[in-house]
Design a protein around this motif. Structure first.
Motif, mmCIF file in Angstrom:
data_model
loop_
_atom_site.group_PDB
_atom_site.id
_atom_site.type_symbol
_atom_site.label_atom_id
_atom_site.label_comp_id
_atom_site.label_asym_id
_atom_site.label_seq_id
_atom_site.Cartn_x
_atom_site.Cartn_y
_atom_site.Cartn_z
ATOM 1 N N CYS B 64 -3.863 -3.919 8.578
ATOM 2 C CA CYS B 64 -4.818 -3.537 7.532
ATOM 3 C C CYS B 64 -6.250 -3.839 7.974
ATOM 4 N N GLU B 65 -6.406 -5.037 8.478
ATOM 5 C CA GLU B 65 -7.733 -5.444 8.919
ATOM 6 C C GLU B 65 -8.268 -4.488 9.981
ATOM 7 N N PHE B 66 -7.398 -4.182 10.929
ATOM 8 C CA PHE B 66 -7.751 -3.272 12.016
ATOM 9 C C PHE B 66 -8.206 -1.918 11.476
ATOM 10 N N ILE B 67 -7.426 -1.374 10.535
ATOM 11 C CA ILE B 67 -7.771 -0.061 9.970
ATOM 12 C C ILE B 67 -9.141 -0.100 9.321
ATOM 13 N N LYS B 68 -9.310 -1.088 8.435
ATOM 14 C CA LYS B 68 -10.530 -1.113 7.642
ATOM 15 C C LYS B 68 -11.761 -1.382 8.505
ATOM 16 N N LYS B 69 -11.582 -2.236 9.531
ATOM 17 C CA LYS B 69 -12.769 -2.616 10.306
ATOM 18 C C LYS B 69 -13.011 -1.713 11.500
ATOM 19 N N LYS B 70 -11.902 -1.336 12.182
ATOM 20 C CA LYS B 70 -12.081 -0.656 13.464
ATOM 21 C C LYS B 70 -11.912 0.850 13.368
ATOM 22 N N VAL B 71 -11.124 1.355 12.402
ATOM 23 C CA VAL B 71 -10.850 2.792 12.394
ATOM 24 C C VAL B 71 -11.711 3.506 11.364
ATOM 25 N N ASP B 72 -11.359 3.338 10.083
ATOM 26 C CA ASP B 72 -12.125 4.045 9.062
ATOM 27 C C ASP B 72 -11.883 3.340 7.732
ATOM 28 N N ALA B 73 -12.907 2.791 7.137
ATOM 29 C CA ALA B 73 -12.754 2.051 5.885
ATOM 30 C C ALA B 73 -12.313 2.962 4.751
ATOM 31 N N ASN B 74 -12.398 4.296 4.921
ATOM 32 C CA ASN B 74 -11.995 5.220 3.872
ATOM 33 C C ASN B 74 -10.482 5.451 3.828
ATOM 34 N N ILE B 75 -9.806 5.037 4.880
ATOM 35 C CA ILE B 75 -8.344 5.152 4.834
ATOM 36 C C ILE B 75 -7.818 4.136 3.836
ATOM 37 N N LYS B 76 -7.052 4.647 2.883
ATOM 38 C CA LYS B 76 -6.560 3.764 1.826
ATOM 39 C C LYS B 76 -5.302 3.045 2.308
ATOM 40 N N VAL B 77 -5.225 1.770 1.941
ATOM 41 C CA VAL B 77 -4.057 0.996 2.345
ATOM 42 C C VAL B 77 -3.329 0.444 1.113
ATOM 43 N N VAL B 78 -2.033 0.731 1.030
ATOM 44 C CA VAL B 78 -1.197 0.163 -0.035
ATOM 45 C C VAL B 78 -0.203 -0.789 0.613
ATOM 46 N N PHE B 79 -0.262 -2.057 0.218
ATOM 47 C CA PHE B 79 0.748 -2.987 0.710
ATOM 48 C C PHE B 79 2.008 -2.854 -0.123
ATOM 49 N N LEU B 80 3.131 -2.751 0.567
ATOM 50 C CA LEU B 80 4.409 -2.668 -0.134
ATOM 51 C C LEU B 80 5.283 -3.724 0.511
ATOM 52 N N THR B 81 5.454 -4.855 -0.178
ATOM 53 C CA THR B 81 6.049 -5.994 0.509
ATOM 54 C C THR B 81 6.916 -6.846 -0.404
ATOM 55 N N ALA B 82 7.806 -7.596 0.234
ATOM 56 C CA ALA B 82 8.660 -8.491 -0.532
ATOM 57 C C ALA B 82 7.938 -9.783 -0.865
ATOM 58 N N LYS B 83 6.798 -9.988 -0.260
ATOM 59 C CA LYS B 83 6.070 -11.233 -0.514
ATOM 60 C C LYS B 83 5.375 -11.130 -1.863
ATOM 61 N N GLY B 84 5.830 -11.971 -2.788
ATOM 62 C CA GLY B 84 5.343 -11.777 -4.161
ATOM 63 C C GLY B 84 4.553 -12.942 -4.713
#
Lengths: 901, 119, 70
Positions: B64-84
């Motif tokens: 996530c960090e990589f996407i937002k900082k290095k690629v494009d902050a406009n790409i939306k990220v949804v976390f889908l995880t068992a960590k609750g």
């Protein structure tokens, strides 16, 4: 002393003998040899009643070969015993079903109404049938009394009455002694088998006497009687109407052999080993063959000896020896007929009494608040006494019918009308056993239509004949409509009323069943039962867990309820055994689904399944499962499943998984207080499979247009994921058991090399499939150790499965080594994988080490395997550790103390 | 056509997500671990990334960090995880996630959220 | 008993059900005596005995399969 007294004394002595045999058999009931296939096959021959004994000859003398239709059906059913009867037996055993009415009621969601309806049909069909047995006996008495010129003693006028009294006593003694109707009555069955042998013997002796004593063998009789004017008619069947009648009457007896209450009683309820059916497949047709061989010769012989209808053909078997002055043989034949009648009466009344008490009496008591309060403390006595009372009432009714209504009919016609009555069960009972789609409404429609057509076409004419109502309805039809004449229903006029009535009733009945079932839908409860009935062989071993139940109940409530019907001692005993078998702890307060099902089943044996259902619901608070979303999802899937055939198949697996989940959840909650951390990691691990299950279930639910392959793939995945959960749950339970000390690990002296070899054998296949090289390096003179073989195998298998997972992808190598060091024996499993970092080597034995300690994930696995291994080795007072190999890879090893001599 | 990248190491979860997204008219890309995801994000520049956290080698936070900082902050990220746990949520938003959803999830809710983010 | 044996039993049922009904019984349904026995009776006796024998043999096979099956 007149001959009538001889007859009386003989028949009393014969009944006395029955008491002796029954009492003796009851005493030896637990002896193995009393439960054998020959007794079983002979007891099936209760099918041959006085109607066979006297009526067959009468029918053969007047109508020829069509008497055989009564036996053609049963011999054709015989090869199907294994397929049909075994299935019925299995279902009835699993659900403690004790009568045909119970069977139908249970199949359609344990419906009280259906059970009562079927019982009423049985009563209406069977009472006249019992009455003709009484009639047969009393008219055979009369032959002897007429023989003694004109003496008509008072006693003889009412011989049937006395007989009825004795039989009532007998049946109460041996047919209805136990409150749990699903228990076996060895005495009764032994007597029935004895009577079957006896009647066969008597009839065959008479056959020999007539064929070889009075004539010169079979062909002599046939050749002599070919002079008789109607001979051709007697040795053929009519090519115009005959084939149709032959066909329908064969089907009729084909169904009767399974559905008659007395046949169901001996063949299903009293069966104690399915394997007995195997012998019956050929033994029963053989019996029927033997008892029929002489029928035609005797009939023709009678026609030759008494030309011009001078003697009623129904009495040939007695009159022939008497006319020759052979009183001894006549007495033997009389006793033969007597035994045929008595066995039928005894079994039929036992069967009816259970049916009535389960389906009419108990539901009645339960419904009436006044009665159930008043009778509450001794319900078990009430049930038993009620059943015994019913035996008396049934016999009384039969007697009254014989006395006031049934006189004008020949034996055969009443018997066949009874057959048609019970044949109405065929679509709902047999159909419901092979077709899941059949439902409650269909069954009601089927019984109603069949019953009405039967009453109209066959029973109504007998009422008219008894002059109880006016004959215009026979001649002009109902409401004067000519197409509604009972004996020419819809304008179709058969020569034989019975085959006509049977044809119409069974056709309308079957259509109603299929039609209504197809147009209406099933309730959930019904679906459950339909599943269990149709797929009984899949369920019978896991029956207790195959039914999903949700609710709350307390064991004390359930026990109190059972005590009312079974008595305290039996209830306690049953519970003790059940708890032992299912590892239910002493002092458990809440009942789980297993206990509830078990109790309901026990209760069914005493009061029938529909009443048991009602009773159980009084102590069980049934409610929606209120558990975490997991179960809701499973439920949703399940609801969807009921609409979908292929889904149905999978539903069972889901149900069992759901049930296991709930159990695990309970266990987990207990642990929760102690081990918060542990719990959160377990649930964490569970999320992955649950996620797949939920997502896929929702997809299936929302997308009705899924492709078949797609849906199948999703369903398979759901099942696979539930299995994964199950594995996880089992491991958690396993761990808990070891940890809490509940699991006993019995030790014996073992050789670790053997244990290693056994483990290798078990994974050899898997390992070679994965292309991994496995080698063993076992120490030649390894000392013995004390340990538990199975548990150590479990440990080694676990170590090996880890090794398989981690070892080199392309050139995997695993080595198992045994050795000794400092008074202990060691076993190690090494692989050529990446090895384990030094700082993790101790932690790795902690539960869920993988999941807990990193955001990165290692390959699949519950994370509990090594923890369980450590616990097991701890119990052995050994130690387990992990290190890295000399070159690469990990070595997991454990050591056990050497056995001290 | 909007593009969705799904990153998860559970094949069965991948299968259901792929079906869902295709059904709703997205062009779907799949990555089975973090490092694969890094490559695909750069090559395809998806509109939305559905991201698991616990994966071999590179974890979801890093992706996530990589996407937002290095690629494009406009790409939306949804976390889908068992960590609750609460702390997990926080960390997720800290590294720049647009939405955080726990497993097991409601398919409808997920689809709605993705639709909302994509447009 | 194995699936196969159950299939045999079902086939036996079908075969004998056919043998005991029209049109097959019409073959023997003639008002004549053969060696002093009615033709139809001979036919029924034959079929009946055959049913017993075949039933016996099939069940025996099924039972021995059960004991030596593995």
């Amino acid at each position: 002393m007149g001959i009538e007294w001889v007859v009386i004394i003989l028949s009393s002595a014969y009944l006395g003998l029955l008491f002796v045999i029954a009492g003796w058999a009851e005493k030896n009931a637990n002896k193995q040899w009393l439960s054998n296939p020959y007794i079983y096959a002979l007891s099936l021959a209760v099918y041959c009643t006085a109607w066979t004994f006297y009526g067959s000859v009468g029918r053969a003398a007047n109508q020829g070969l069509d008497f055989l239709t009564t036996y053609m059906g049963p011999i054709l059913m015989a090869p199907l015993f294994w397929l049909v009867l075994r299935k019925i037996i299995r279902i009835c055993k699993a659900q403690r079903i004790t009568s045909i009415a119970d069977f139908i009621s249970a199949r359609y969601g344990k419906s009280l109404f259906l059970g009562a309806f079927a019982t009423i049909i049985c009563i209406l069909a069977i009472i006249p049938y019992i009455s003709i047995q009484l009639k047969a006996i009393s008219s055979s008495f009369r032959i002897f009394s007429a023989d003694v010129a004109g003496s008509k003693g008072l006693f003889f006028n009412d011989s049937a009455f006395y007989l009825m009294v004795i039989l009532a006593v007998f049946t109460i003694f041996f047919g209805s002694r136990k409150i749990d109707a699903s228990q076996k009555n060895t005495g009764l069955i032994t007597v029935v088998a004895f009577e079957s042998l006896f009647k066969l013997f008597a009839f065959v002796v008479l056959g020999f006497y007539v064929t070889y004593g009075l004539f010169n063998g079979f062909s002599d009789i046939f050749i002599k009687s070919s002079e008789l004017p109607y001979f051709e008619r007697l040795i053929t069947i009519d090519p115009v109407d005959g084939y149709g009648d032959w066909f329908w009457l064969n089907i009729l007896s084909f169904l009767a052999i399974i559905l008659l209450p007395r046949q169901f009683h001996v063949a299903v309820k009293e069966n104690n080993d399915e394997n007995h059916l195997k012998k019956a497949i050929w033994l029963f047709p053989l019996y029927l063959f033997l008892i029929n061989v002489f029928v035609l010769p005797i009939a023709l012989g009678g026609n030759l000896l008494f030309p011009g209808n001078s003697v009623d053909a129904d009495t040939y078997v007695l009159v022939m020896p008497l006319a020759q002055g052979n009183t001894f043989l006549a007495l033997l034949v009389f006793l033969g007929g007597f035994s045929a009648a008595t066995s039928m009466i005894i079994v039929s009344t036992s069967a009816l009494s259970i049916m009535i008490s389960n389906n009419l009496m108990i539901p009645g008591i339960l419904r009436s608040e006044f009665l159930s309060k008043k009778l509450n403390p001794q319900l078990n006595k009430v049930v038993l006494r009620g059943r015994q009372l019913m035996i008396v009432v049934m016999l009384m009714l039969a007697y009254l019918y014989y006395k006031y209504i049934g006189q004008p009919f020949p034996l055969v016609s009443i018997g066949l009308i009874s057959f048609v009555g019970v044949a109405q069960f065929a679509p709902s009972a047999i159909g419901g056993m092979f077709w899941k789609g059949g439902n409650y409404k269909g069954a009601i429609a089927s019984l109603t239509v069949g019953f009405l057509v039967w009453m109209f076409t066959l029973v109504l004419p007998t009422i008219v004949n008894a002059k109880l109502i006016d004959a215009t309805i026979l001649n002009e039809g109902l409401f004067g409509l000519s197409w509604l004449k009972p004996q020419a229903f819809l304008g179709v006029d058969f020569s034989n009323n019975v085959s006509q009535g049977f044809m119409w009733s069974i056709l309308c009945n079957g259509l109603a069943y299929v039609g209504v079932s197809a147009l209406t839908s099933q309730s959930i409860k019904e679906t459950n039962q339909a599943e269990v009935f149709v797929d009984i062989f899949k369920y019978s071993t896991v029956y207790e867990s195959a039914i999903v139940w949700k609710g709350q109940a307390f064991i004390t409530d359930i026990k109190n309820l059972l005590s009312m019907f079974l008595g305290k001692r039996r209830t306690d005993l049953a519970f003790e055994r059940f708890s032992d078998r299912n590892a239910i702890e002493q002092g458990t307060i809440e009942a789980d689904f297993r206990v509830v099902n078990f109790a309901e089943k026990l209760l069914s044996g005493a009061v029938g399944s529909a009443s048991a259902r009602v009773l159980m619901s009084s102590v069980v608070k049934e409610e929606e499962i209120k558990l975490e979303e997991v179960f809701n999802i499973l439920q949703e899937t399940q609801r969807y499943i009921t609409d979908n055939k292929e889904l149905k198949k999978k539903s069972v697996e889901l149900e069992t998984a759901g049930v296991k989940l709930r159990q695990a959840n309970k266990e987990l909650t207990k642990l929760d207080e102690l081990k918060d951390e542990f719990i959160s990691t377990v649930t964490h691990e569970m999320r992955t499979p649950i996620t797949s299950i939920r997502a896929l279930s929702e997809i299936i639910n929302d997308n009705e247009d899924l492709k078949t392959e797609e849906r199948a793939k999703f369903l398979d995945t759901i099942v696979e994921e539930t299995k994964r959960m199950e594995r996880l749950i089992n491991q958690v339970l396993d761990l808990e058991k070891i940890e809490s000390g509940k699991l006993e690990i019995p030790f014996s002296t073992i050789h670790l090399n053997d244990v290693a070899n056994e483990s290798v054998r078990k994974v050899k296949q898997l390992i070679s499939e994965k292309g991994i090289a496995l080698s063993t390096n076992l120490h030649g003179k390894l000392p013995l150790v004390k340990g538990n073989r199975d548990r150590l195998v479990q440990v080694i298998l676990n170590l090996m499965s880890n090794a398989i997972k981690f070892c080199d992808n392309s050139n995997g190598e695993i080595t198992i080594t045994t050795s000794t060091r400092n008074g202990s024996v060691e076993l190690s499993v090494s692989d050529n994988g990446p090895g384990v970092p030094k700082d993790s080597q101790k932690l790795i034995f902690e539960a869920f080490y993988q999941a807990k300690n990193q955001t990165l994930k290692k390959p699949e696995g519950s994370g509990l395997g090594l923890t369980i291994c450590k616990k097991i080795i701890d119990k052995h007072e050994g130690s387990i550790w992990i290190e890295n190999g000399a070159e690469s890879g990990a070595v997991v090893a454990f050591s056990l103390p050497k056995l001290k001599l | 056509m909007k593009k969705v990248l799904i990153v998860d190491d559970e094949p069965n979860i991948l299968m259901s997500l792929e079906f869902l997204m295709k059904k709703n008219g997205y062009k779907v890309f799949i990555a089975r671990d973090g490092s694969e995801a890094l490559g695909t994000v750069q090559d395809e520049l998806p509109d939305v990334v559905i991201l698991d956290i616990m994966m071999p080698e590179v974890d979801g936070y890093e992706v996530c960090e990589f996407i937002k900082k290095k690629v494009d902050a406009n790409i939306k990220v949804v976390f889908l995880t068992a960590k609750g746990k609460e702390s997990d949520f926080e960390k997720g938003y800290e590294v720049g996630a647009d939405f955080y959803m726990t497993k097991p999830f409601s398919t409808k809710k997920l689809v709605d959220k993705v639709n909302e983010l994509a447009n | 008993m194995s699936k196969k044996v159950v299939t045999y039993l079902t086939v036996i049922f079908v075969a004998f059900a056919l043998a005991l009904h029209y049109p097959f019984i019409a073959i023997a349904n003639k008002p004549i005596l053969v060696y002093g026995f009615p033709a139809f009776l001979i036919y029924l006796t034959f079929v009946w005995v055959l049913l017993i024998v075949v039933g016996f043999l099939v069940v025996r096979k099924g039972t021995s399969d059960d004991t030596h099956g593995y």
